[in-house]
Motif scaffolding. Sequence first.
Motif, PDB file in Angstrom:
ATOM      1  N   GLY A   1      40.067  34.967  43.582  1.00 40.00           N
ATOM      2  CA  GLY A   1      40.539  36.354  43.577  1.00 40.00           C
ATOM      3  C   GLY A   1      41.996  36.453  43.995  1.00 40.00           C
ATOM      4  O   GLY A   1      42.777  37.207  43.401  1.00 40.00           O
TER       5      GLY A   1
ATOM      6  N   GLN B   1      39.532  43.910  44.501  1.00 41.52           N
ATOM      7  CA  GLN B   1      38.997  44.535  43.291  1.00 41.52           C
ATOM      8  C   GLN B   1      38.502  43.495  42.302  1.00 41.52           C
ATOM      9  O   GLN B   1      37.523  43.715  41.605  1.00 41.52           O
ATOM     10  CB  GLN B   1      40.055  45.416  42.635  1.00 41.52           C
ATOM     11  CG  GLN B   1      40.385  46.634  43.456  1.00 41.52           C
ATOM     12  CD  GLN B   1      41.520  47.436  42.854  1.00 41.52           C
ATOM     13  OE1 GLN B   1      42.246  46.956  41.981  1.00 41.52           O
ATOM     14  NE2 GLN B   1      41.672  48.656  43.318  1.00 41.52           N
ATOM     15  N   LYS B   2      39.163  42.367  42.245  1.00 44.57           N
ATOM     16  CA  LYS B   2      38.744  41.307  41.327  1.00 44.57           C
ATOM     17  C   LYS B   2      37.575  40.502  41.879  1.00 44.57           C
ATOM     18  O   LYS B   2      36.810  39.914  41.134  1.00 44.57           O
ATOM     19  CB  LYS B   2      39.923  40.374  41.036  1.00 44.57           C
ATOM     20  CG  LYS B   2      41.076  41.063  40.345  1.00 44.57           C
ATOM     21  CD  LYS B   2      42.286  40.166  40.254  1.00 44.57           C
ATOM     22  CE  LYS B   2      43.502  40.920  39.842  1.00 44.57           C
ATOM     23  NZ  LYS B   2      43.755  41.015  38.459  1.00 44.57           N
ATOM     24  N   MET B   3      37.446  40.449  43.214  1.00 41.92           N
ATOM     25  CA  MET B   3      36.403  39.648  43.852  1.00 41.92           C
ATOM     26  C   MET B   3      35.052  40.353  43.934  1.00 41.92           C
ATOM     27  O   MET B   3      34.026  39.678  43.985  1.00 41.92           O
ATOM     28  CB  MET B   3      36.825  39.281  45.281  1.00 41.92           C
ATOM     29  CG  MET B   3      37.923  38.276  45.376  1.00 41.92           C
ATOM     30  SD  MET B   3      38.219  37.786  47.072  1.00 41.92           S
ATOM     31  CE  MET B   3      39.270  39.095  47.664  1.00 41.92           C
TER      32      MET B   3
ATOM     33  N   ARG C   1      42.268  52.013  41.908  1.00 43.24           N
ATOM     34  CA  ARG C   1      43.185  51.180  41.137  1.00 43.24           C
ATOM     35  C   ARG C   1      43.956  52.030  40.122  1.00 43.24           C
ATOM     36  O   ARG C   1      45.102  51.781  39.842  1.00 43.24           O
ATOM     37  CB  ARG C   1      42.397  50.075  40.438  1.00 43.24           C
ATOM     38  CG  ARG C   1      43.277  49.145  39.652  1.00 43.24           C
ATOM     39  CD  ARG C   1      42.527  47.984  39.062  1.00 43.24           C
ATOM     40  NE  ARG C   1      41.343  48.420  38.367  1.00 43.24           N
ATOM     41  CZ  ARG C   1      40.282  47.689  38.162  1.00 43.24           C
ATOM     42  NH1 ARG C   1      40.240  46.475  38.619  1.00 43.24           N
ATOM     43  NH2 ARG C   1      39.237  48.137  37.517  1.00 43.24           N
TER      44      ARG C   1
ATOM     45  N   ALA D   1      44.233  35.143  41.318  1.00 41.59           N
ATOM     46  CA  ALA D   1      44.262  35.977  40.113  1.00 41.59           C
ATOM     47  C   ALA D   1      45.331  37.061  40.182  1.00 41.59           C
ATOM     48  O   ALA D   1      45.667  37.669  39.165  1.00 41.59           O
ATOM     49  CB  ALA D   1      42.889  36.616  39.893  1.00 41.59           C
ATOM     50  N   VAL D   2      45.852  37.323  41.374  1.00 41.86           N
ATOM     51  CA  VAL D   2      46.927  38.307  41.495  1.00 41.86           C
ATOM     52  C   VAL D   2      48.192  37.689  40.892  1.00 41.86           C
ATOM     53  O   VAL D   2      48.581  36.577  41.273  1.00 41.86           O
ATOM     54  CB  VAL D   2      47.151  38.687  42.982  1.00 41.86           C
ATOM     55  CG1 VAL D   2      48.336  39.632  43.127  1.00 41.86           C
ATOM     56  CG2 VAL D   2      45.892  39.325  43.552  1.00 41.86           C
TER      57      VAL D   2
ATOM     58  N   GLU E   1      32.175  48.981  42.981  1.00 38.27           N
ATOM     59  CA  GLU E   1      33.135  48.615  41.933  1.00 38.27           C
ATOM     60  C   GLU E   1      33.750  49.857  41.298  1.00 38.27           C
ATOM     61  O   GLU E   1      34.960  49.908  41.062  1.00 38.27           O
ATOM     62  CB  GLU E   1      32.445  47.794  40.848  1.00 38.27           C
ATOM     63  CG  GLU E   1      32.151  46.380  41.245  1.00 38.27           C
ATOM     64  CD  GLU E   1      31.433  45.633  40.139  1.00 38.27           C
ATOM     65  OE1 GLU E   1      31.937  45.645  38.987  1.00 38.27           O
ATOM     66  OE2 GLU E   1      30.373  45.055  40.422  1.00 38.27           O
TER      67      GLU E   1
ATOM     68  N   GLN F   1      44.562  44.054  45.708  1.00 41.65           N
ATOM     69  CA  GLN F   1      44.340  43.749  44.294  1.00 41.65           C
ATOM     70  C   GLN F   1      43.267  42.679  44.131  1.00 41.65           C
ATOM     71  O   GLN F   1      42.442  42.748  43.216  1.00 41.65           O
ATOM     72  CB  GLN F   1      45.632  43.265  43.654  1.00 41.65           C
ATOM     73  CG  GLN F   1      46.722  44.315  43.611  1.00 41.65           C
ATOM     74  CD  GLN F   1      47.997  43.753  43.050  1.00 41.65           C
ATOM     75  OE1 GLN F   1      48.029  43.319  41.902  1.00 41.65           O
ATOM     76  NE2 GLN F   1      49.052  43.749  43.855  1.00 41.65           N
ATOM     77  N   ALA F   2      43.271  41.699  45.022  1.00 43.14           N
ATOM     78  CA  ALA F   2      42.311  40.601  44.928  1.00 43.14           C
ATOM     79  C   ALA F   2      40.891  41.089  45.191  1.00 43.14           C
ATOM     80  O   ALA F   2      39.945  40.640  44.536  1.00 43.14           O
ATOM     81  CB  ALA F   2      42.683  39.497  45.913  1.00 43.14           C
TER      82      ALA F   2
END
Length: 185
Positions: A75, A108-110, A183, A78-79, A176, A105-106
């Motif tokens: 995660g 949200q991806k994790m 976001r 991925a930023v 989520e 930001q991470a």
Amino acid sequence: MSRRWCSSLSSIFFISSQLLPLLDIENRIAGATPETLRVLTWLFGPLELLPNFLSGLICLALFEGAYVTEIVRAGIEAVPKGQWEAARALGLHAGQVMGEVVLPQAVQKMVPALAGQFIALIKDSSLISLISIQELTFTGTELAVSSGRVFEVWLTVAALYFLLCFGLARLFGWLERRLGRYRRR
């Protein structure tokens, strides 16, 4: 049996036979005060199964911790590097870059991967029934054997696992969506 389950199963037996004697749990229980024994019994059930419980807990923590660590690492990676560079260009120090730019930001991806891993942890916990820990699968086995109602018991156990996992999936879905709203702002 999947490779993941086999490695977890071997970890359980390794921890049971090698690490717990180093912790000397049995002697610590024998030397505990009556108040401590009551609290331990209330929290963990029969004290003769406490070493098994700790073995399962340590195994699942190590096993799942490795997966969660990889999810968090992925995660953060991925930023986009431009975000890191922009934060540094603004004069933020490393802690601010991570805490105020990268981690929001991470996360949200994790969340989707962490949700899946948390639900997998619920399902993987059934493995610890193999070392006599009284969790849902172990209790279901005992009840099926003693009552003779194998189908009904396992249907109930499956329904309980479904309710747990489905409820968690819904909770993580809500999380989520909520993170997705932030976001877009």
